[in-house]
Design a protein around this motif. Sequence first.
Motif, PDB file in Angstrom:
ATOM      1  N   ILE A  93      34.235  42.352  27.349  1.00 37.45           N
ATOM      2  CA  ILE A  93      34.881  42.136  29.057  1.00 37.45           C
ATOM      3  C   ILE A  93      34.286  43.785  30.234  1.00 37.45           C
ATOM      4  O   ILE A  93      34.521  44.190  29.757  1.00 37.45           O
ATOM      5  CB  ILE A  93      36.167  41.492  29.015  1.00 37.45           C
ATOM      6  N   HIS A  96      36.031  43.299  37.310  1.00 39.00           N
ATOM      7  CA  HIS A  96      36.190  44.365  38.393  1.00 39.00           C
ATOM      8  C   HIS A  96      37.590  43.378  38.708  1.00 39.00           C
ATOM      9  O   HIS A  96      38.211  43.385  40.253  1.00 39.00           O
ATOM     10  CB  HIS A  96      35.500  44.600  39.640  1.00 39.00           C
ATOM     11  N   HIS A  97      38.580  42.729  38.363  1.00 39.35           N
ATOM     12  CA  HIS A  97      39.912  41.911  38.503  1.00 39.35           C
ATOM     13  C   HIS A  97      41.252  42.438  37.546  1.00 39.35           C
ATOM     14  O   HIS A  97      40.954  43.275  37.317  1.00 39.35           O
ATOM     15  CB  HIS A  97      39.765  40.943  38.517  1.00 39.35           C
ATOM     16  N   LYS A  98      41.881  42.054  38.476  1.00 35.08           N
ATOM     17  CA  LYS A  98      43.743  42.757  38.339  1.00 35.08           C
ATOM     18  C   LYS A  98      44.104  41.876  36.751  1.00 35.08           C
ATOM     19  O   LYS A  98      42.990  41.133  36.530  1.00 35.08           O
ATOM     20  CB  LYS A  98      44.380  42.047  39.196  1.00 35.08           C
ATOM     21  N   LEU A  99      44.196  42.677  35.567  1.00 31.90           N
ATOM     22  CA  LEU A  99      44.599  41.981  34.625  1.00 31.90           C
ATOM     23  C   LEU A  99      45.466  41.132  34.808  1.00 31.90           C
ATOM     24  O   LEU A  99      46.468  41.022  34.877  1.00 31.90           O
ATOM     25  CB  LEU A  99      44.751  44.085  33.544  1.00 31.90           C
ATOM     26  N   VAL A 100      45.261  39.588  34.101  1.00 33.48           N
ATOM     27  CA  VAL A 100      45.749  38.672  34.525  1.00 33.48           C
ATOM     28  C   VAL A 100      46.860  38.317  32.446  1.00 33.48           C
ATOM     29  O   VAL A 100      48.016  37.726  32.941  1.00 33.48           O
ATOM     30  CB  VAL A 100      44.722  36.805  34.434  1.00 33.48           C
ATOM     31  N   GLY A 101      46.345  38.753  31.248  1.00 31.12           N
ATOM     32  CA  GLY A 101      47.121  38.647  30.837  1.00 31.12           C
ATOM     33  C   GLY A 101      46.264  37.251  30.123  1.00 31.12           C
ATOM     34  O   GLY A 101      46.026  36.270  30.368  1.00 31.12           O
ATOM     35  N   ILE A 111      35.853  46.921  26.562  1.00 29.33           N
ATOM     36  CA  ILE A 111      36.608  46.453  27.829  1.00 29.33           C
ATOM     37  C   ILE A 111      36.272  47.391  29.218  1.00 29.33           C
ATOM     38  O   ILE A 111      36.767  48.713  29.019  1.00 29.33           O
ATOM     39  CB  ILE A 111      37.412  46.310  27.739  1.00 29.33           C
ATOM     40  N   ARG A 112      35.827  46.684  29.730  1.00 28.05           N
ATOM     41  CA  ARG A 112      35.302  47.739  30.751  1.00 28.05           C
ATOM     42  C   ARG A 112      35.284  47.293  32.137  1.00 28.05           C
ATOM     43  O   ARG A 112      35.700  46.062  33.125  1.00 28.05           O
ATOM     44  CB  ARG A 112      34.167  48.223  31.395  1.00 28.05           C
ATOM     45  N   ILE A 113      36.963  47.751  33.086  1.00 27.65           N
ATOM     46  CA  ILE A 113      37.281  47.352  34.103  1.00 27.65           C
ATOM     47  C   ILE A 113      37.407  48.088  35.326  1.00 27.65           C
ATOM     48  O   ILE A 113      37.937  48.932  34.982  1.00 27.65           O
ATOM     49  CB  ILE A 113      38.351  46.070  33.890  1.00 27.65           C
ATOM     50  N   GLU A 114      36.785  47.881  36.358  1.00 28.82           N
ATOM     51  CA  GLU A 114      37.051  48.974  37.129  1.00 28.82           C
ATOM     52  C   GLU A 114      37.209  48.336  38.458  1.00 28.82           C
ATOM     53  O   GLU A 114      36.905  47.095  38.794  1.00 28.82           O
ATOM     54  CB  GLU A 114      36.012  49.409  37.757  1.00 28.82           C
ATOM     55  N   PRO A 115      38.382  49.047  39.820  1.00 23.23           N
ATOM     56  CA  PRO A 115      39.242  48.418  40.640  1.00 23.23           C
ATOM     57  C   PRO A 115      37.829  48.945  41.774  1.00 23.23           C
ATOM     58  O   PRO A 115      37.944  49.533  42.636  1.00 23.23           O
ATOM     59  CB  PRO A 115      39.920  49.464  41.042  1.00 23.23           C
ATOM     60  N   LYS A 298      41.554  39.090  47.450  1.00 20.88           N
ATOM     61  CA  LYS A 298      42.010  39.904  46.279  1.00 20.88           C
ATOM     62  C   LYS A 298      42.745  41.253  47.056  1.00 20.88           C
ATOM     63  O   LYS A 298      44.334  41.154  46.804  1.00 20.88           O
ATOM     64  CB  LYS A 298      40.656  40.900  45.551  1.00 20.88           C
TER      65      LYS A 298
END
Lengths: 307, 307
Positions: A93, A96-101, A111-115, A298
Amino acid sequence: MTTLVFGHKSPDTDSTGSPLIWAWYLTEVKGAPAEAVLLGEPNTEAAFVLDRWDLPKPRIIDAVEAGQPVVIVDTNNPAELPDAINDADIQAIIDHHKLVGGLETKGPIDIRIEPLACTATIMHKMIGADLAQAPTNIKGAMLSCILSDTLEFRSPTTTQEDRAIAEALANDLEIDIPAYAAEMFAAKSDVSSFSDAELLRMDSKTYEVGGKTFRVSVLETTSPATVLSRKDSLMETMPKVATEDGADQVLLFVIDILNEEATLLVPNDLVKSVAEKSFSTVAGEGDLLVLPGVVSRKKQIIPNLAV
Amino acid sequence: MTTLVFGHKSPDTDSTGSPLIWAWYLTEVKGAPAEAVLLGEPNTEAAFVLDRWDLPKPRIIDAVEAGQPVVIVDTNNPAELPDAINDADIQAIIDHHKLVGGLETKGPIDIRIEPLACTATIMHKMIGADLAQAPTNIKGAMLSCILSDTLEFRSPTTTQEDRAIAEALANDLEIDIPAYAAEMFAAKSDVSSFSDAELLRMDSKTYEVGGKTFRVSVLETTSPATVLSRKDSLMETMPKVATEDGADQVLLFVIDILNEEATLLVPNDLVKSVAEKSFSTVAGEGDLLVLPGVVSRKKQIIPNLAV
């Protein structure tokens, strides 16, 4: 089995371009066959970008088989993905969005998510020096994604990293950013072929606030008057779209990219009350409220939404 | 406000050491004040590591205030975190476990999950060249986390990256890996001070399989006979622990680190049936079943669990 790479439903430029970038990287650099696909027709800006850079339009899918290897980009929200997404073999994954669950994986994955403002910016960092191998159209897709998601650096989601990477890409590609962004935004602003219901659903996300369900739709445009001239029929169509999509209300924000302000359509007292409770500075009256400086769902709309 | 950095409840070496590593990095390199804390008493191996490297034992907390800035490491599972974790200001997640779903953030944050054996390995990659600034004890914590989570490279979760980083750290620190790992595992194997209920809960994760809830507990030891000599009272205690923790059954796997096999305690027909359906090769009879080659809950036990 070929890995499918896709972004969210109602694909915009980032959800169209980022799968192409990552499928190139997996296939050509990592030696792992991958195919970019779409979860719907790309919007007019994304279609322009495909055409401008001679990128093949990915095929459109509406479901994934159980066990299908997939990479999800530009979202982590199951509501924006095929129904049985958790039965797929989710391999990575990038978002660049908030973690929704709601997404679950069978084992540990990447998993790489960045703001940052844009998925393609994160990919640029992950690809690193291997980007030198990328063909022109992959770099063009990357630049287009960043200009789209940052509204040419106007959005408050823009970070120094997004800007620096876009400017380096533009330099490499010999692209004049203002001129190219203007072409992209003109393509996005051409909404003449869409019905009112299509416009309301084009760039829309569902949120629960205060026990109510809102479809929060934005239309980014350099020509707000074109959209606002259709305000009466758009407002008439809102209850139908809300009902069909299981929402209490559609909130449509027409984002004026060049003047950096949003206009909210106000069909009833619920929306009026939401506007007053959510945004301190509103101008205008009647069924149109102007929110100066608001361009980002956002960063500026969702965090403030109150009922 | 100082950011709190913590791992999972019942902290092992990785959930004790990784918060110390990251709090050092945030505070000393990034200039963002951070404090490592624990969600419970560290296990005997983690306590040995703190002592061996003269690391301050982090204070233990059992709750976080709403809005408290936190970084979550070595888990993404709300069940292993304080109750109101989603009301905290989650700033980052660094983990190497499967995505469970359930954590939610208010905006986009930094999330880095990789299929490596150890959180500290991911941190080593993220810290990069700045590790040169790290004091000896932070590097010692990093090495200890990797040796612990990989069982000195015996676990099938071990990747080339885990191994290469651990070997480089050991070289830098002039540590003899086999000798040091033996000390760590001896500390972990000293379970004499724990009650049966404490042993059953020490390294335990809850999973739903086939409509039943299992507490899947492992005890990694170089001295399995010490634990197995207590098998009768451990089995007697299982129903009490299961009831108190809302599970149907405790499954206790005693992991023989040196011989690379697991022994499952079999108190009843349910566990016997689970063992037969889950693992193709089982040896032994009566109330002890030996699973040759099985040392990893994540890679070898959970993915195969069937009822």
